[in-house]
Design a protein around this motif. Structure first.
Motif, PDB file in Angstrom:
ATOM      1  N   GLY A 182     -10.657   4.037 -10.264  1.00  0.00           N
ATOM      2  CA  GLY A 182     -10.721   2.688  -9.688  1.00  0.00           C
ATOM      3  C   GLY A 182     -11.896   2.530  -8.748  1.00  0.00           C
ATOM      4  O   GLY A 182     -12.590   1.519  -8.761  1.00  0.00           O
ATOM      5  N   HIS A 183     -12.150   3.569  -7.974  1.00  0.00           N
ATOM      6  CA  HIS A 183     -13.169   3.460  -6.938  1.00  0.00           C
ATOM      7  C   HIS A 183     -14.573   3.235  -7.507  1.00  0.00           C
ATOM      8  O   HIS A 183     -15.429   2.639  -6.850  1.00  0.00           O
ATOM      9  CB  HIS A 183     -13.131   4.676  -6.009  1.00  0.00           C
ATOM     10  CG  HIS A 183     -13.781   4.376  -4.695  1.00  0.00           C
ATOM     11  ND1 HIS A 183     -13.232   3.476  -3.790  1.00  0.00           N
ATOM     12  CD2 HIS A 183     -14.944   4.792  -4.154  1.00  0.00           C
ATOM     13  CE1 HIS A 183     -14.036   3.370  -2.762  1.00  0.00           C
ATOM     14  NE2 HIS A 183     -15.081   4.159  -2.946  1.00  0.00           N
TER      15      HIS A 183
ATOM     16  N   MET B 207       3.452  -4.779 -14.188  1.00  0.00           N
ATOM     17  CA  MET B 207       3.589  -3.488 -14.871  1.00  0.00           C
ATOM     18  C   MET B 207       4.664  -2.626 -14.206  1.00  0.00           C
ATOM     19  O   MET B 207       5.092  -2.905 -13.083  1.00  0.00           O
ATOM     20  CB  MET B 207       2.259  -2.727 -14.878  1.00  0.00           C
ATOM     21  CG  MET B 207       1.767  -2.304 -13.516  1.00  0.00           C
ATOM     22  SD  MET B 207       0.324  -1.212 -13.600  1.00  0.00           S
ATOM     23  CE  MET B 207       1.044   0.319 -14.171  1.00  0.00           C
TER      24      MET B 207
ATOM     25  N   LYS C  56       6.137   1.739 -14.072  1.00  0.00           N
ATOM     26  CA  LYS C  56       5.895   3.133 -14.449  1.00  0.00           C
ATOM     27  C   LYS C  56       7.074   3.585 -15.313  1.00  0.00           C
ATOM     28  O   LYS C  56       8.235   3.247 -15.008  1.00  0.00           O
ATOM     29  CB  LYS C  56       5.759   4.001 -13.192  1.00  0.00           C
ATOM     30  CG  LYS C  56       4.459   3.746 -12.402  1.00  0.00           C
ATOM     31  CD  LYS C  56       3.249   4.373 -13.065  1.00  0.00           C
ATOM     32  CE  LYS C  56       1.927   3.989 -12.419  1.00  0.00           C
ATOM     33  NZ  LYS C  56       1.670   4.647 -11.159  1.00  0.00           N
TER      34      LYS C  56
ATOM     35  N   GLN D  76      -8.899  -5.056  -6.268  1.00  0.00           N
ATOM     36  CA  GLN D  76      -7.518  -4.986  -6.768  1.00  0.00           C
ATOM     37  C   GLN D  76      -6.561  -5.314  -5.633  1.00  0.00           C
ATOM     38  O   GLN D  76      -6.747  -4.880  -4.509  1.00  0.00           O
ATOM     39  CB  GLN D  76      -7.187  -3.590  -7.343  1.00  0.00           C
ATOM     40  CG  GLN D  76      -6.827  -2.549  -6.295  1.00  0.00           C
ATOM     41  CD  GLN D  76      -5.756  -1.526  -6.686  1.00  0.00           C
ATOM     42  OE1 GLN D  76      -5.178  -1.567  -7.760  1.00  0.00           O
ATOM     43  NE2 GLN D  76      -5.494  -0.584  -5.792  1.00  0.00           N
TER      44      GLN D  76
ATOM     45  N   MET E 159      -8.944   3.185 -17.457  1.00  0.00           N
ATOM     46  CA  MET E 159      -7.674   3.654 -16.870  1.00  0.00           C
ATOM     47  C   MET E 159      -6.648   4.053 -17.914  1.00  0.00           C
ATOM     48  O   MET E 159      -5.789   4.893 -17.649  1.00  0.00           O
ATOM     49  CB  MET E 159      -7.107   2.591 -15.950  1.00  0.00           C
ATOM     50  CG  MET E 159      -7.734   2.717 -14.605  1.00  0.00           C
ATOM     51  SD  MET E 159      -6.928   1.843 -13.326  1.00  0.00           S
ATOM     52  CE  MET E 159      -7.917   2.472 -11.968  1.00  0.00           C
TER      53      MET E 159
ATOM     54  N   TRP F 103       8.216   8.850 -14.446  1.00  0.00           N
ATOM     55  CA  TRP F 103       7.416   8.870 -13.208  1.00  0.00           C
ATOM     56  C   TRP F 103       8.280   9.227 -12.009  1.00  0.00           C
ATOM     57  O   TRP F 103       7.878   9.981 -11.126  1.00  0.00           O
ATOM     58  CB  TRP F 103       6.791   7.482 -13.024  1.00  0.00           C
ATOM     59  CG  TRP F 103       5.976   7.280 -11.781  1.00  0.00           C
ATOM     60  CD1 TRP F 103       6.351   6.604 -10.652  1.00  0.00           C
ATOM     61  CD2 TRP F 103       4.635   7.742 -11.537  1.00  0.00           C
ATOM     62  NE1 TRP F 103       5.333   6.599  -9.726  1.00  0.00           N
ATOM     63  CE2 TRP F 103       4.271   7.294 -10.247  1.00  0.00           C
ATOM     64  CE3 TRP F 103       3.712   8.474 -12.297  1.00  0.00           C
ATOM     65  CZ2 TRP F 103       3.024   7.559  -9.687  1.00  0.00           C
ATOM     66  CZ3 TRP F 103       2.466   8.736 -11.733  1.00  0.00           C
ATOM     67  CH2 TRP F 103       2.140   8.297 -10.446  1.00  0.00           C
TER      68      TRP F 103
ATOM     69  N   LEU G  18       0.878  -1.175   0.000  1.00  0.00           N
ATOM     70  CA  LEU G  18       0.000   0.000   0.000  1.00  0.00           C
ATOM     71  C   LEU G  18       0.907   1.213   0.000  1.00  0.00           C
ATOM     72  O   LEU G  18       1.756   1.360   0.890  1.00  0.00           O
ATOM     73  CB  LEU G  18      -0.881   0.013   1.253  1.00  0.00           C
ATOM     74  CG  LEU G  18      -1.914  -1.100   1.376  1.00  0.00           C
ATOM     75  CD1 LEU G  18      -2.648  -1.000   2.707  1.00  0.00           C
ATOM     76  CD2 LEU G  18      -2.920  -1.054   0.225  1.00  0.00           C
TER      77      LEU G  18
ATOM     78  N   TRP H 294       5.424  -3.748 -10.338  1.00  0.00           N
ATOM     79  CA  TRP H 294       4.257  -4.196  -9.563  1.00  0.00           C
ATOM     80  C   TRP H 294       3.623  -5.409 -10.233  1.00  0.00           C
ATOM     81  O   TRP H 294       3.702  -5.560 -11.456  1.00  0.00           O
ATOM     82  CB  TRP H 294       3.159  -3.103  -9.511  1.00  0.00           C
ATOM     83  CG  TRP H 294       3.498  -1.937  -8.671  1.00  0.00           C
ATOM     84  CD1 TRP H 294       3.375  -1.833  -7.304  1.00  0.00           C
ATOM     85  CD2 TRP H 294       4.021  -0.667  -9.110  1.00  0.00           C
ATOM     86  NE1 TRP H 294       3.791  -0.592  -6.885  1.00  0.00           N
ATOM     87  CE2 TRP H 294       4.181   0.143  -7.968  1.00  0.00           C
ATOM     88  CE3 TRP H 294       4.358  -0.149 -10.351  1.00  0.00           C
ATOM     89  CZ2 TRP H 294       4.671   1.440  -8.035  1.00  0.00           C
ATOM     90  CZ3 TRP H 294       4.851   1.147 -10.423  1.00  0.00           C
ATOM     91  CH2 TRP H 294       5.005   1.925  -9.275  1.00  0.00           C
TER      92      TRP H 294
ATOM     93  N   VAL I 235      -0.180  -6.632 -10.654  1.00  0.00           N
ATOM     94  CA  VAL I 235      -1.563  -6.177 -10.454  1.00  0.00           C
ATOM     95  C   VAL I 235      -2.469  -7.409 -10.516  1.00  0.00           C
ATOM     96  O   VAL I 235      -2.427  -8.147 -11.488  1.00  0.00           O
ATOM     97  CB  VAL I 235      -1.990  -5.197 -11.573  1.00  0.00           C
ATOM     98  CG1 VAL I 235      -3.437  -4.759 -11.399  1.00  0.00           C
ATOM     99  CG2 VAL I 235      -1.048  -4.007 -11.630  1.00  0.00           C
TER     100      VAL I 235
ATOM    101  N   HIS J 160     -15.384  -0.275  -7.263  1.00  0.00           N
ATOM    102  CA  HIS J 160     -15.180  -0.846  -5.926  1.00  0.00           C
ATOM    103  C   HIS J 160     -16.075  -2.053  -5.655  1.00  0.00           C
ATOM    104  O   HIS J 160     -15.639  -3.039  -5.055  1.00  0.00           O
ATOM    105  CB  HIS J 160     -15.417   0.241  -4.873  1.00  0.00           C
ATOM    106  CG  HIS J 160     -15.223  -0.236  -3.476  1.00  0.00           C
ATOM    107  ND1 HIS J 160     -13.966  -0.413  -2.925  1.00  0.00           N
ATOM    108  CD2 HIS J 160     -16.110  -0.629  -2.526  1.00  0.00           C
ATOM    109  CE1 HIS J 160     -14.098  -0.866  -1.689  1.00  0.00           C
ATOM    110  NE2 HIS J 160     -15.382  -0.997  -1.424  1.00  0.00           N
TER     111      HIS J 160
END
Ligand code: 76R
Length: 278
Positions: A200-201, A171, A173, A209, A241, A181, A112, A222, A224, A204
């Motif tokens: 994204g939300h 993925m 950045k 995710q 996205m 990034w 997170l 990352w 995903v 939900h």
């Protein structure tokens, strides 16, 4: 060289370690078995999966993989890399592994990032008049983070989300000549992550995710994992996205693995060894 300012690094919280483990089946050898032998192998594999899914600290699941990228994907969440290595190895000790050929695997750890919380904690400490760079600041900072970690425990140490389908892809950045990034300021990145989370939300209620960091652990930055009961929501979410700057300017993607969840007693279907049609 110009006097370049250090770019602020987002703090991250880490949880369970993840392994995505993809295999193809050696169909010729598999077909060469008698029904009785196949049943024995499947039932042993089902027992293996059920036993590993039941561990106290972590979880395991199996998926049928669509496309020729694989036939079976196992996903493991564990408390440590050592516990992951153990479950990875334990597959080698069951008969099914004689028929599995490695196809892809990915190692990461649930992550997170604290883009929003970091700003809130900094503001709280500022408001409390705690001066940056002092031992008092260090202690107050530690205390705040311990509190946040506690609050996030349910997301860091969780079972594999339900949902009939998984969409997994690694993925990174972009770190290109023109857009990078990692050279953007914290505020710019925070703003983009806010936009990302806003899109994204909207999903939900239909998608879960799991973001797992893999900088220094595997080939991408990352892993995903999206989990849902409807494949089309993956397509809609990911498409939406693509238009968001965090993705349109900065995202680079590895291969996509789409899977259908199979419980320990549904492995026969995943291995094409279900009841024969007459
Ligand atoms: O964790 C949270 O819910 C807080 C907001 C949030 C963060 C910090 C969030 C929300 N994401 C975060 C971080 Mn995400 N996410 C992706 C992809 O295909 C693409 O274009 C990108 C792949 C999808 C589909 C997705 C979905 N997210 C991240 C990070 C780490 C970046 C960093 O730290 O710099 C990556 C790489 C990433 C990628 N994101 C959400 C979603 C969804 C559906 C949400 C909303 C979750 C919810 O509200 O339930």
């Amino acid at each position: 060289m110009a006097n370049e300012q250090a770019v602020e690094v987002p703090q991250t919280l880490e949880g369970w370690f993840l392994l995505h483990d993809v295999y193809t089946l050696d169909w010729k050898a598999w077909r060469g078995l008698t029904d009785v032998d196949r049943e024995r192998v499947v039932s042993q594999a089902g027992g293996w999966l059920a036993c590993h899914a039941a561990v106290e600290k972590g979880d395991s699941a199996a998926y049928s993989v669509l496309t020729q990228k694989g036939d079976l994907m196992f996903v493991h969440y564990r408390e440590s890399p050592d516990a992951l290595a153990e479950v990875e190895l334990s597959l080698r000790s069951i008969e099914l592994s004689d028929y599995l050929r490695p196809s892809y695997s990915y190692f990461s750890v649930i992550e997170l990032s604290m883009y929003e919380l970091q700003a809130i904690v900094a503001m709280r400490l500022r408001e409390a008049g705690v001066e940056h760079g002092t031992a008092e600041h260090e202690a107050a900072h530690e205390k705040e983070y311990a509190k946040q970690r506690e609050r996030m425990n349910g997301r860091l140490y969780r079972d594999i989300p339900g949902g009939a389908y998984i969409c997994f892809y690694p993925m990174s950045k972009r770190r290109g000549e023109h857009v990078n990034w990692y050279a953007m300021s914290m505020d710019e990145r925070r703003k983009m992550m806010r936009g990302h989370a806003g899109i994204g939300h909207k999903y939900h209620d239909t998608v879960t995710q799991i973001i797992a960091g893999s900088v220094g652990l595997d080939d991408w930055e990352w892993g995903v994992s999206l989990h849902a009961d409807d494949m089309i929501v993956f397509k809609k979410l990911i498409y939406e996205m693509r238009f968001d700057p965090a993705s349109s300017l900065f995202a680079e993607f590895g291969p996509f693995y789409l899977g259908i969840r199979r419980s320990s007693d549904q492995l026969a279907a995943a291995l094409g060894a279900g009841p024969r049609r007459s």
